[in-house]
Design an enzyme around this catalytic site. Structure first.
Site, PDB file in Angstrom:
ATOM      1  N   HIS A 465       0.746  -1.223  -0.126  1.00  0.00           N
ATOM      2  CA  HIS A 465      -0.011  -0.063  -0.196  1.00  0.00           C
ATOM      3  C   HIS A 465       0.740   1.248   0.063  1.00  0.00           C
ATOM      4  CE1 HIS A 465      -3.508   2.345   1.361  1.00  0.00           C
ATOM      5  NE2 HIS A 465      -2.723   3.189   2.027  1.00  0.00           N
ATOM      6  N   GLU A 466       1.805   1.549   0.889  1.00  0.00           N
ATOM      7  CA  GLU A 466       2.809   2.430   0.926  1.00  0.00           C
ATOM      8  C   GLU A 466       3.425   2.769  -0.089  1.00  0.00           C
ATOM      9  OE1 GLU A 466       1.720   4.615   3.109  1.00  0.00           O
ATOM     10  OE2 GLU A 466       0.502   3.566   4.329  1.00  0.00           O
ATOM     11  N   HIS A 469       1.657   4.470  -2.849  1.00  0.00           N
ATOM     12  CA  HIS A 469       1.787   5.850  -2.435  1.00  0.00           C
ATOM     13  C   HIS A 469       3.047   6.363  -2.927  1.00  0.00           C
ATOM     14  CE1 HIS A 469      -1.597   6.520  -0.458  1.00  0.00           C
ATOM     15  NE2 HIS A 469      -1.631   5.956   0.463  1.00  0.00           N
ATOM     16  N   HIS A 472       3.337   6.712  -6.614  1.00  0.00           N
ATOM     17  CA  HIS A 472       2.710   8.121  -7.125  1.00  0.00           C
ATOM     18  C   HIS A 472       3.383   9.273  -6.999  1.00  0.00           C
ATOM     19  CE1 HIS A 472      -1.677  10.036  -6.631  1.00  0.00           C
ATOM     20  NE2 HIS A 472      -0.796  10.323  -7.676  1.00  0.00           N
TER      21      HIS A 472
HETATM   22 ZN   LIG Z   1      -2.768   5.374   2.116  1.00  0.00          ZN
END
Ligand SMILES: [Zn+2]
Length: 675
Positions: A465-466, A469, A472
């Site tokens: 998940h991280e 990010h 991104h």
């Molecule tokens: Zn998040």
């Protein structure tokens, strides 16, 4: 005395010179940075030339370089590696920051220049990202109160400053109250049921806390979760669970009730001054969802099927308790324990059997490998770069053609100087205005430090998940830093992170990274099958506790009254309205609901995770339709979502990628809430 913030950084890649930055440098640097920024603003506002996009909006974008430099280090340190000095500076600087922001947006000369440009935006011949920047800039002024009368403006500014201080206090109270609780067991006491790896981590915690040889459990999630799953002693489970749900609600100086009811009341007042009925309306006006009604509509669509599922789960658990000879009703501190029992029986998945396939280093490399297959980018450990803590590893990230994308720091282990949770942050954002500036991105997690560090499936997901990010932030290709990477509408920001979690669980991907840490054996198909079956297991509970917290958030921020509320009864009312089961608590109770009270971003915004999950579930369907490593699909996701940051309307970006509007059905299916 020299101050490294006032010198150019001649470090590799311009990474902050952590060795020479001392705590005493921050305040001086902040003060200088505020002064410098004020001078720049004055110059822009007093410019005699007619207002243009370049001499006003773009000039603002260029300003505050020193502030970004200091803040970029300080705010990372205050989260990832803090101490008493930094916490004091944080208390001092938070209201100053708010005051500084307030002053900028209250500058009427500046606002009239921005307004003048805004009123002629059609004729200015601006590119798409510039139109968006102008829109955002103008809206920021209006939302901060620039269009109000002077009296009201001043009140808004005062409220902002007061709120900033309260938010900081809220977060610090949680950290302090969390650190003040520990459950200490020595070998002779009741450690029955706890697996060896959990005990090992508890021993490590004991070492860190000066209690060598003793098992220490805390109410941080990575410590309490395995305890609740495995500890046979029901009284101890109750004790630690109650300590958790009482966090920052004890009879001491760290009690957050006073703080949070004040925050809610002041936010309502501020919203009303700005022309909105509630804080929720004010916040949502600037989001993809737009209105509280749109949020509630989505929550309700998922709440009904979740409620049916969670009731089924509760009765399964009650049956299991009876089978065990238990003569009591299911309580919230039993949920994890009996769920784990059913899980291990139904899927006969012994975590001790699974965890060896998920060694931290292999999982991390597995995440990197997914990015390599999707986007052609590579990660190479950068030797000779000093970071802020020995646990941090720094990577040089390169594109398929060998060009530098940025630096990526991973900081995975828990320690007392780090706040709880997991997050992505950056020391420097990407931009391409006067020169190409490559980002320095960091991922922080709180895995208990152990060697080997074997992860549970939740932790595996968190890492992916991280990392999403992180991508991104890293793959951003924009002109203006304020639009780069994760600087997007708040209910859009979880799409890149949550979509990455899907790859973590794909059999093809699991087979490549989930290898036994000792033997190198590939994870057996039998385990994969069970892992996938387990995906929809307990989703009634997970969905319910999450949605309950979202409803709680919407209740606090839907307040149209500026009176302070009694926290206990307000919370009870909100939960009664949705008929929440007794044995389930919202994922966060008000007193430790960091997302919504320690910062502004997730206030009236906790729903954003599931809003984004609609997008990630529907978005990943596109990959499943075409192949999970399909090159054109990956290229489209990179170009339409990851590279674009906040340069355009998120719904439009999504449509460009998906070819249509998002649909809810894939989410319900993934969670096992629909067939
Ligand atoms: Zn998040």
């Amino acid at each position: 005395m020299s101050n490294p913030f006032f010198e150019p950084w001649r470090t590799p890649f311009g990474i902050p010179p952590f060795d020479s930055i001392k705590d005493e440098h921050y305040l001086e640097a902040f003060n200088e940075a505020f002064a410098e920024h004020n001078a720049e603003i004055l110059k822009i506002a007093e410019n005699q030339a007619p207002a243009t996009f370049e001499n006003t909006v773009e000039a603002l974008e260029r300003s505050a370089a020193l502030l970004r430099k200091v803040g970029g280090v300080f705010f990372n340190m205050s989260s990832a590696h803090t101490n008493d000095v930094i916490q004091n500076i944080q208390m001092e600087i938070a209201p100053k920051f708010a005051a500084h922001q307030g002053q900028l947006f209250n500058n009427q000369k500046l606002f009239s220049r921005v307004s003048a440009i805004y009123s002629q935006k059609e004729e200015a011949g601006l590119a798409e990202d510039q139109q968006q920047l102008l829109e955002e800039t103008y809206t920021s002024f209006v939302r901060a109160g620039a269009a109000l009368t002077e009296n009201k403006r001043e009140e808004v500014q005062q409220l902002d400053e007061e709120l900033a201080g309260l938010r900081t206090r809220f977060g610090q109270n949680i950290l302090k109250d969390t650190n003040s609780f520990e459950l200490v067991l020595d070998a002779t006491e009741d450690t029955r049921g706890l697996p060896e790896s959990v005990l090992k981590a508890a021993l490590g915690e004991g070492d860190q806390r000066g209690k060598p040889g003793q098992y220490v459990f805390t109410i941080s999630r990575s410590s309490i979760t395995p305890f609740l799953q495995y500890a046979e002693n029901r009284e101890l489970r109750e004790k630690i669970y109650k300590a958790y749900t009482q966090c920052a609600n004890n009879d001491n100086e760290y009690n957050n009730h006073k703080v949070l009811k004040k925050i809610a009341a002041l936010r309502a007042r501020r919203a009303q001054l700005l022309g909105f009925e509630s804080h929720a309306r004010y916040m949502l006006d600037d989001r993809m969802a737009k209105t509280p009604e749109a949020v509630t509509e989505l929550l309700d669509k998922i709440w009904e099927p979740a409620k049916i599922k969670v009731n089924e789960e509760a009765s399964d658990l009650q049956d299991r308790i009876q089978e065990d000879g238990g003569n009591f009703s299911l309580a919230s501190w039993d949920w994890w324990y009996y769920t784990e029992k059913i899980r291990s029986e139904r899927f006969s998945l012994d975590p001790a059997e699974v965890k060896p396939f998920f060694e931290l280093g292999k999982v991390r490399d597995g995440a990197f490998a997914v990015a390599t297959r999707l986007y052609g980018i590579t990660f190479e450990e950068a030797v000779g770069i000093r970071s802020y803590h020995p646990d941090v590893i720094t990577y040089e990230v390169k594109d398929a053609d060998g060009s530098l994308i940025g630096l990526f720091l991973v900081d995975y282990f828990m320690r007392p100087s780090k706040r709880g949770g997991a997050w992505m942050s950056k020391f420097r954002g990407q931009s391409n205005l006067d020169e190409s500036v490559r980002p320095i991105v960091v991922n922080c997690c709180n895995f208990p430090k152990a060697d080997p560090c074997l992860l549970g499936m939740d932790e595996v997901r968190t890492l992916f998940h991280e990392f999403g990010h992180g991508l991104h932030g890293l793959l951003s290709q924009v002109r203006y830093e304020s639009q780069s990477g994760t600087n997007v509408k708040q209910d859009f920001v979880e799409l890149p992170s949550q979509i990455m979690e899907h790859w973590a669980m794909e059999p093809e991907v699991l087979r490549s990274y989930a290898r036994h840490y000792e033997t190198g054996e590939v994870i057996p198909d039998g385990i994969i099958e069970k892992l996938l079956e387990a995906e929809t297991f307990n989703q009634g509970f997970a969905t319910t506790e999450y949605l309950a917290a979202s409803y709680l958030d919407m209740a606090w921020h839907g307040l149209e009254s500026t009176d302070e509320q009694d926290v206990e009864s307000f919370e009870a009312d909100a939960m009664q309205q949705i008929e929440l089961l007794d044995a389930v608590n919202p994922r966060y109770k008000s007193s430790y609901f960091q997302h919504i009270f320690a910062g502004d971003n997730y206030s009236a915004g906790y729903y954003a995770y599931i809003w984004a999950e609609v997008l990630d579930a529907d978005g990943f369907e596109a990959f499943k339709e075409n192949g999970i490593f399909d090159a054109p699909t990956a290229k489209s996701f990179r170009e339409n979502v990851l590279e674009r940051g906040g340069t355009a309307d998120p719904m439009m970006l999504y449509r460009q990628f998906r070819g249509r509007d998002p649909e809810v059905a894939p989410l319900l299916k993934n969670r096992g809430l629909a067939d």
